[in-house]
Design a protein around this motif. Structure first.
Motif, PDB file in Angstrom:
ATOM      1  N   SER A   1       0.669  -1.201   0.272  1.00  0.00           N
ATOM      2  CA  SER A   1       0.157  -0.285   0.460  1.00  0.00           C
ATOM      3  C   SER A   1       0.712   1.414   0.239  1.00  0.00           C
ATOM      4  O   SER A   1       2.222   1.246  -0.037  1.00  0.00           O
ATOM      5  N   ASP A   2       0.484   2.568   0.277  1.00  0.00           N
ATOM      6  CA  ASP A   2       0.882   3.612   0.131  1.00  0.00           C
ATOM      7  C   ASP A   2       1.670   4.010   1.681  1.00  0.00           C
ATOM      8  O   ASP A   2       1.846   5.335   2.224  1.00  0.00           O
ATOM      9  N   ALA A   3       0.781   3.464   2.528  1.00  0.00           N
ATOM     10  CA  ALA A   3       1.343   3.309   3.995  1.00  0.00           C
ATOM     11  C   ALA A   3       2.289   4.778   4.474  1.00  0.00           C
ATOM     12  O   ALA A   3       2.599   5.279   5.034  1.00  0.00           O
ATOM     13  N   VAL A   4       3.739   3.662   3.843  1.00  0.00           N
ATOM     14  CA  VAL A   4       4.950   4.425   4.066  1.00  0.00           C
ATOM     15  C   VAL A   4       5.246   5.401   3.482  1.00  0.00           C
ATOM     16  O   VAL A   4       5.946   6.168   4.478  1.00  0.00           O
ATOM     17  N   PHE A   5       5.217   5.812   2.679  1.00  0.00           N
ATOM     18  CA  PHE A   5       4.581   7.211   1.946  1.00  0.00           C
ATOM     19  C   PHE A   5       3.679   7.873   2.278  1.00  0.00           C
ATOM     20  O   PHE A   5       4.319   9.571   2.392  1.00  0.00           O
ATOM     21  N   SER A   6       2.132   7.565   3.130  1.00  0.00           N
ATOM     22  CA  SER A   6       2.244   8.722   4.039  1.00  0.00           C
ATOM     23  C   SER A   6       3.225   8.789   5.347  1.00  0.00           C
ATOM     24  O   SER A   6       1.629   9.822   5.266  1.00  0.00           O
ATOM     25  N   ASN A   7       3.891   7.963   5.551  1.00  0.00           N
ATOM     26  CA  ASN A   7       4.608   8.790   6.639  1.00  0.00           C
ATOM     27  C   ASN A   7       5.507   8.787   6.497  1.00  0.00           C
ATOM     28  O   ASN A   7       6.197   9.634   7.387  1.00  0.00           O
ATOM     29  N   TYR A   8       5.442   9.945   5.367  1.00  0.00           N
ATOM     30  CA  TYR A   8       6.490  10.546   5.377  1.00  0.00           C
ATOM     31  C   TYR A   8       6.665  12.024   5.613  1.00  0.00           C
ATOM     32  O   TYR A   8       6.296  12.563   6.433  1.00  0.00           O
ATOM     33  N   TRP A   9       8.049  11.712   6.461  1.00  0.00           N
ATOM     34  CA  TRP A   9       8.299  13.827   6.809  1.00  0.00           C
ATOM     35  C   TRP A   9       9.649  13.413   6.621  1.00  0.00           C
ATOM     36  O   TRP A   9      10.602  13.053   6.767  1.00  0.00           O
ATOM     37  N   PRO A  10       9.589  15.702   6.893  1.00  0.00           N
ATOM     38  CA  PRO A  10       9.076  16.261   7.014  1.00  0.00           C
ATOM     39  C   PRO A  10       7.639  17.297   5.531  1.00  0.00           C
ATOM     40  O   PRO A  10       8.101  16.210   4.744  1.00  0.00           O
ATOM     41  N   SER A  11       7.011  17.223   6.408  1.00  0.00           N
ATOM     42  CA  SER A  11       6.275  17.811   5.114  1.00  0.00           C
ATOM     43  C   SER A  11       6.496  19.463   4.359  1.00  0.00           C
ATOM     44  O   SER A  11       7.565  20.148   5.045  1.00  0.00           O
ATOM     45  N   ASN A  12       6.295  19.335   3.568  1.00  0.00           N
ATOM     46  CA  ASN A  12       6.561  20.903   2.592  1.00  0.00           C
ATOM     47  C   ASN A  12       6.018  21.930   3.123  1.00  0.00           C
ATOM     48  O   ASN A  12       4.773  21.957   2.374  1.00  0.00           O
ATOM     49  N   PRO A  13       6.092  22.914   3.463  1.00  0.00           N
ATOM     50  CA  PRO A  13       5.077  23.765   3.563  1.00  0.00           C
ATOM     51  C   PRO A  13       4.908  24.691   2.783  1.00  0.00           C
ATOM     52  O   PRO A  13       3.767  25.472   3.030  1.00  0.00           O
ATOM     53  N   SER A  14       5.746  25.430   1.789  1.00  0.00           N
ATOM     54  CA  SER A  14       5.342  26.369   0.689  1.00  0.00           C
ATOM     55  C   SER A  14       5.060  25.320  -0.323  1.00  0.00           C
ATOM     56  O   SER A  14       3.584  25.493  -1.065  1.00  0.00           O
ATOM     57  N   TRP A  15       4.467  24.108  -0.323  1.00  0.00           N
ATOM     58  CA  TRP A  15       3.963  23.055  -1.258  1.00  0.00           C
ATOM     59  C   TRP A  15       2.392  22.935  -0.967  1.00  0.00           C
ATOM     60  O   TRP A  15       1.378  23.389  -1.439  1.00  0.00           O
TER      61      TRP A  15
ATOM     62  N   VAL B   1       5.052  13.602  -1.924  1.00  0.00           N
ATOM     63  CA  VAL B   1       4.550  13.349  -0.361  1.00  0.00           C
ATOM     64  C   VAL B   1       4.684  14.147   0.993  1.00  0.00           C
ATOM     65  O   VAL B   1       3.831  14.139   1.630  1.00  0.00           O
ATOM     66  N   GLY B   2       5.239  15.161   0.442  1.00  0.00           N
ATOM     67  CA  GLY B   2       5.718  16.457   1.390  1.00  0.00           C
ATOM     68  C   GLY B   2       3.845  17.666   1.460  1.00  0.00           C
ATOM     69  O   GLY B   2       3.887  18.378   2.467  1.00  0.00           O
ATOM     70  N   ALA B   3       3.604  16.776   0.361  1.00  0.00           N
ATOM     71  CA  ALA B   3       2.289  17.448   0.162  1.00  0.00           C
ATOM     72  C   ALA B   3       0.838  17.201   1.119  1.00  0.00           C
ATOM     73  O   ALA B   3      -0.228  17.498   0.567  1.00  0.00           O
ATOM     74  N   LYS B   4       1.301  15.997   1.415  1.00  0.00           N
ATOM     75  CA  LYS B   4       0.077  14.856   1.669  1.00  0.00           C
ATOM     76  C   LYS B   4       0.477  13.872   2.622  1.00  0.00           C
ATOM     77  O   LYS B   4       1.474  13.887   2.986  1.00  0.00           O
ATOM     78  N   GLY B   5      -0.220  12.836   3.331  1.00  0.00           N
ATOM     79  CA  GLY B   5      -0.062  12.432   4.181  1.00  0.00           C
ATOM     80  C   GLY B   5      -0.177  12.670   5.740  1.00  0.00           C
ATOM     81  O   GLY B   5      -0.860  13.638   6.348  1.00  0.00           O
ATOM     82  N   VAL B   6       0.043  11.914   6.127  1.00  0.00           N
ATOM     83  CA  VAL B   6       0.300  12.373   8.177  1.00  0.00           C
ATOM     84  C   VAL B   6      -0.112  13.574   8.748  1.00  0.00           C
ATOM     85  O   VAL B   6      -0.403  14.547   9.285  1.00  0.00           O
TER      86      VAL B   6
END
Length: 346
Positions: free
Chosen positions: A100-114, A135-140
């Motif tokens: 699944s995409d579970a690992v990508f959905s846990n990506y950190w850090p997020s990208n505030p500019s995106w 991945v920096g603009a979606k997920g947890v």
């Protein structure tokens, strides 16, 4: 295919089952340990992931409909619980979590500019938009940004795109968790495959354990190093904006120990005990030290860096000791060769 010698050795020191063509399979005990680990420990975590994502989505929908302080606090609490559940689930990066995409959905850090680009744009926020985002603009952690960094209830009330973006992100987490549950099925297929992998399966699990502990050690060490110069910025620490930095690392560490101790069918810990009792005793001491050092500061680690720097440094060193024991001593006791790439310097 020519078989390697280590493929025909049982990790607890007894001969493997041999046939005319060589080593046919690992002894049943090794397979049972791996199968039990998956069915008893991993399967419940995947189902928990879906339950938590659904609760979070409901809370986000309620907040978007009525952005009151009560609904805001509930959504924040549900996000924290979901983030911890996600961290526990991705501690075992095999099978459905990878499919699944579970690992990508846990990506950190997020990208505030995106994220801000989405908020200030005019494109409709829907599944098509999410599929185009990095991945920096979606997920947890993109959702953490909207809940804890975007400006609070006032901006939620005033900005429809904040509400719509949050709803879409939460729904996407439900989609990903549902994807993992569907891939899981009953769990039997993955459990059976893991059991058939035998010694190679044990090697991969040990690699996961080491990588998880190293992840904790690297993140703690980075905060300790920064705290010598200035108080670390929570925005630069995983879980910092939400006050969950300690809870997330503790979840990863405790889940890693849970995997090490195995399910009803046995454990890697038992294999180490059978092969090298002195190493087993030292590893047990290392686990206890790591646990107790974390308990010495329940505060978020960015706060501990200012208030309990000695305790934080001790925790960092205790986890490093545990990492080295798993990487060197446990691997040697089990005859495994670790092939992962070190996280040092990330």
């Amino acid at each position: 295919m020519k078989l390697r010698r280590r493929d025909c050795l049982w990790l607890v020191g007894m001969p493997a089952v041999l046939g005319a063509s060589g080593c046919r399979r690992p002894p049943p005990e090794v397979g049972v340990i791996l199968q039990s680990m998956f069915l008893d420990l991993v399967v419940p975590r995947i189902h928990e992931l879906l339950a938590r994502a659904q609760r979070l989505s409901l809370a986000i929908n309620a907040l978007a409909a009525t952005p009151t302080s009560e609904h805001f606090q509930r959504a924040e609490a549900e996000w924290r619980a979901t983030a911890v559940a996600w961290k526990r689930a991705v501690a075992f990066r095999e099978g459905p979590i990878v499919e699944s995409d579970a690992v990508f959905s846990n990506y950190w850090p997020s990208n505030p500019s995106w994220i801000e680009k989405v908020l200030t744009g005019n494109r409709m926020i829907d599944t098509a938009l999410l599929s185009d985002l990095g991945v920096g603009a979606k997920g947890v952690y993109a959702l953490e940004y909207l809940l804890f960094r975007v400006g609070g209830a006032e901006r939620w009330e005033q900005n429809q795109r904040v509400r719509g973006y949050a709803i879409a992100l939460a729904q996407d987490l439900v989609r990903v968790a549902s994807q993992a549950v569907r891939a899981l099925g009953t769990g039997g297929r993955f459990a059976t495959q893991l059991a058939h992998d035998g010694p190679d399966g044990i090697s991969r699990i040990v690699e996961l354990l080491v990588a998880n502990v190293e992840n904790v050690a690297v993140r703690l060490g980075a905060v300790v190093d920064r705290s010598r110069v200035a108080r670390p910025d929570p925005q630069t620490i995983e879980g910092g904006p939400s006050g969950t930095s300690h809870a997330l690392l503790e979840a990863l560490l405790s889940e890693t120990e849970r995997l090490y101790r195995g399910g009803k069918g046995g454990s890697i810990a038992a294999l180490v005990l059978s092969r090298a009792p002195p190493i087993h005793a030292h590893v047990e001491d290392a686990w206890r030290s790591a646990r107790s050092s974390f308990a010495a500061f329940p505060e978020p680690i960015e706060e501990a860096a200012a208030m309990k720097r000695t305790e934080l440094a001790h925790a960092s060193e205790s986890v490093r000791v545990l990492e080295r024991m798993l990487k060197v001593d446990v691997a040697a006791a089990l005859g495994t060769t670790l092939t992962f790439h070190s996280l040092d310097g990330d």
